[in-house]
Design an enzyme around this catalytic site. Structure first.
Site, mmCIF file in Angstrom:
data_model
loop_
_atom_site.group_PDB
_atom_site.id
_atom_site.type_symbol
_atom_site.label_atom_id
_atom_site.label_comp_id
_atom_site.label_asym_id
_atom_site.label_seq_id
_atom_site.Cartn_x
_atom_site.Cartn_y
_atom_site.Cartn_z
ATOM 1 C CG ASP A 152 -2.395 -0.166 0.791
ATOM 2 O OD1 ASP A 152 -2.628 -0.576 -0.366
ATOM 3 O OD2 ASP A 152 -3.294 0.110 1.602
ATOM 4 C CG ASP A 443 -8.989 -7.157 12.431
ATOM 5 O OD1 ASP A 443 -9.755 -6.483 13.149
ATOM 6 O OD2 ASP A 443 -7.755 -7.075 12.501
#
Length: 729
Positions: A152, A443
């Site tokens: 990223d 998550d």
């Protein structure tokens, strides 16, 4: 791509033996239930005492303090009840990998491994490629294994490091397979065998050192060797001249194609940096995961997905087969959506200075969550079913594999479009498909929604830890990490995905309470802060908050304190910790709740009011040399100015001043009654002792890791001001 006949079929279909076994230890659980019932009875007695004594011969100030203590103790009691959900029904999973081998042979499902990185400075490329190399050497058929690195940061340096790793993998993977190497991270293995390498290992070590030197030289100089740019021109040409980490197009390169029909006996290796533009929100790690899901579906489309943080290398190459024992079991495995391994670390000090291992969490609480329907998805070390994370509900028929519907020679530009920053517009990605958006702990919320679709999860904690990462090596890093976690969990609690109402009727009550244990971290900061401050200030002022030691009402207070402390210590030792480790854990328990969780709570409230937005903070994976040495010696590291340190410093000095004043009063015989104030002496005294490393950092140390002088001065002034004001009330 995968052929239509490439389905997962047992080699020995008549073999009906289960691939894993679930066990319970009923005797120990029953004993604990009796113990917890006795604690709860005493908690109720404490509540009755507070109610009964609230109006007895007290001033308005006394009654107000008494009422606040009562409210705080109600919170403590109810939160303690919530935490019992993860201890009342623990289960242990035992996989049988030998049965898996007999039943399936090498005809195992395709496995795609997602490794995520975001910053080449905080997460050095050499650390990242060690993780990548460790999973390329897993005990798994290489033609069925693919490793994807999501960068990223869009860093040429990270891409260069991966090209070097791709070359080294041609030596490393066969070496690991031939000699059954464990762990499969080159750095970890070679450092553990530094003094006993044979000739074959010496040759591999030489190649690794050369590779590491090239990567570190490129990082130090800030430029890529020209020969590498020429050799991997197809990859480097995808970077625009004006590309930055926040503004660049999609970069996709298959460095190794290890699928069937190719001669290279190492797994497929793919680099991906999704498109980023300033005007489009990139959704942090969740966005990276979803881009990986789409891109990998057109390249290898593994039915099983393992996701890892860039520092979590494979320490046990057999763990993959252990997870498949759960997911491929014909009877119970069909209801399991994901298999979670614990987050463990290889750089934790002997006594775990910062409580990073969370021993009780991984050895006790997650076992209890598993018994209630499954553990949380914690974002790393997790094996997912691809179709489930992409939205399939439990009971729905499995769709035809994407890989059966696509062509071998799909144009790279068509695949790159799947990682563009506009692809997800007007789609269900981040909502009903893939990893959820809008929360710092994407998550946890993703795992919750999967379980609310009817699926269960399973927890595996093998004796040989499956994956090992890098724990924070200074106090500030740890507090920042915990701040993000507590903020995200509390956001879940206040959102439409709150386990209380979203999970009602979909998951068990025990699992709802298990989620609440973590979702209530942030608000739990207020009762702890109030209790510690009021106890000290009232000791300073001579206001008793607890019954006399000679009173029968002292018994429930004493029992809860002693029993909970003794059980906490016994539990920690049973989990493999040390006494000093337990003491460090108690200190971190206090610091997290009075700083990280407090700021996480305030951040969430500010976000609800529209004052601020959530941010994803990356934890540094490296430390400077002097700080690393202090960490090894278990010397607490401060070193930076932080509002959280100001809170800790002020509370610590307040405890010290109040305790010193009370002791002076006791010695002089001027109003100091141990029988009346005994419990306040004990609580404040323990707070002073537990803060000893803090006092050293503020007042005694001279190294770079000490508390900054500005924080020390402010803390002392604030604490003295509070005591001075109270003295005149």
């Amino acid at each position: 791509m995968v052929n239509k006949d490439d389905r997962i079929r047992p080699v020995h279909e008549a073999d009906g033996e289960p691939l894993f076994e679930t066990r319970r230890r009923t005797g120990r659980v029953i004993a604990y239930r009796f113990f917890s019932a006795s604690v709860f009875v005493c908690i109720c007695l404490i509540w009755f005492y507070r109610i009964g004594e609230i109006g007895d011969n007290r001033t308005v100030l006394d009654r107000l303090i008494w009422f606040v203590m009562f409210i705080v103790e109600i919170w403590f009691g109810l939160y303690w009840v919530v935490t019992q959900s993860s201890r009342w029904n623990p289960v242990w999973r035992f996989p049988f990998s030998d049965r898996l081998s007999r039943r399936y042979g090498s005809d195992l499902p395709r496995l795609d491994v997602f490794v995520c990185t975001a910053d080449p400075v905080i997460e050095p490329p050499l650390l990242v490629v060690n993780t990548v190399l460790s999973v390329t050497a897993l005990d798994y058929p290489p033609e069925k294994l693919a490793v994807y690195l999501s960068d990223d940061g869009g860093s040429e340096l990270t891409f260069y490091a991966l090209t070097e790793a791709a070359e080294f993998a041609k030596t490393w993977v066969p070496f690991c397979k031939k000699f059954n190497v464990e762990p499969t991270s080159p750095a970890a293995y070679l450092s553990s065998k530094a003094n006993c390498l044979d000739s074959a290992a010496e040759e591999v070590a030489k190649l690794y050192r050369e590779m590491a030197a090239r990567i570190e030289t490129a990082a130090r100089l800030g430029r890529i060797p020209e020969e590498a740019r020429v050799k991997y021109g197809d990859g480097f040409s995808q970077w625009d001249a004006d590309a930055t980490r926040r503004n660049h197009g999609t970069i996709l390169q298959v460095l190794v194609d290890g699928r069937e029909g190719n001669t290279i006996a190492i797994p497929t290796l793919v680099y991906l940096s999704r498109e980023k533009r300033p005007q489009h929100h990139h959704n942090f790690k969740a966005g990276a995961m979803n881009a990986l899901l789409r891109v990998s579906s057109k390249i290898t489309c593994g039915k099983i997905i393992l996701n890892l943080d860039c520092d979590m290398y494979a320490n046990n190459s057999k763990s993959t087969r252990d997870a498949l024992c759960i997911l491929l079991d014909e009877k119970e495995g069909k209801e399991i959506a994901f298999v979670q391994f614990p987050q463990c670390f290889d750089n934790v000090t002997r006594n775990d200075l910062y409580g990073s291992m969370m021993r009780v969490g991984i050895d006790v609480e997650f076992l209890g969550l598993d018994g209630n329907g499954g553990p949380l998805y914690i974002g790393t070390g997790c094996f997912h079913r691809r179709d489930v994370i992409c939205g399939r509900k439990y009971g729905e028929e499995e769709e035809e594999e994407e890989s059966e519907r696509i062509h071998e020679n799909l144009e790279p530009e068509m695949i790159k479009a799947l990682a563009s920053c506009t692809y997800e517009e007007n789609t269900q990605w981040g909502k009903e498909m893939g990893v959820k958006y809008g929360c710092p702990v994407e998550d946890v919320i993703t795992g919750l929604t999967i379980q609310c679709r009817g699926w269960k999860s399973a927890y595996l904690n093998p004796e040989k830890q499956a994956f090992l990462g890098v724990a924070p090596t200074n106090l500030h890093q740890m507090l920042v990490q915990q701040r993000r976690w507590s903020e995200g969990d509390f956001q879940i609690m206040l959102s439409k995905y709150s386990p209380v109402w979203y999970g009602k009727g979909k998951i068990s009550l025990g699992l709802i309470l298990g989620y609440c244990c973590y979702c209530l971290w942030a608000p739990s900061s207020l009762p702890v802060l109030i209790y510690s401050v009021l106890t000290s200030l009232c000791l300073f002022k001579g206001i008793p908050l607890f019954p006399k030691v000679s009173s029968s009402w002292f018994i429930p207070f004493g029992y809860v304190t002693v029993a909970a402390t003794a059980y906490s210590l016994a539990e920690f030792l049973w989990c493999g910790g040390t006494f000093r480790g337990w003491w460090n854990e108690q200190r971190m328990w206090l610091y997290r709740r009075t700083s990280s969780f407090l700021f996480g709570f305030m951040d969430t409230i500010k976000k609800l009011l529209g004052v601020s937005e959530s941010a994803f903070v990356i934890t540094a994976k490296v430390a400077e040399e002097e700080a690393a040495e202090r960490y090894k010696e278990e010397v607490m590291e401060f070193g930076v100015e932080s509002p959280m340190f100001l809170v800790l410093g002020t509370l610590g000095m307040l405890n010290l001043f109040c305790f010193a004043a009370a002791v002076a009063r006791l010695v002089s015989g001027d109003g100091g009654d141990l029988k009346t104030m005994g419990m306040q002496f004990v609580i404040t005294g323990v707070l002073v002792v537990i803060n000893w490393p803090l006092y050293k950092g503020m007042l005694l140390r001279q190294d770079k890791g000490k508390m900054p002088m500005s924080v020390t001065v402010k803390s002392v002034v604030l604490a003295l001001s509070a005591c001075t004001c109270l003295a005149f009330l």
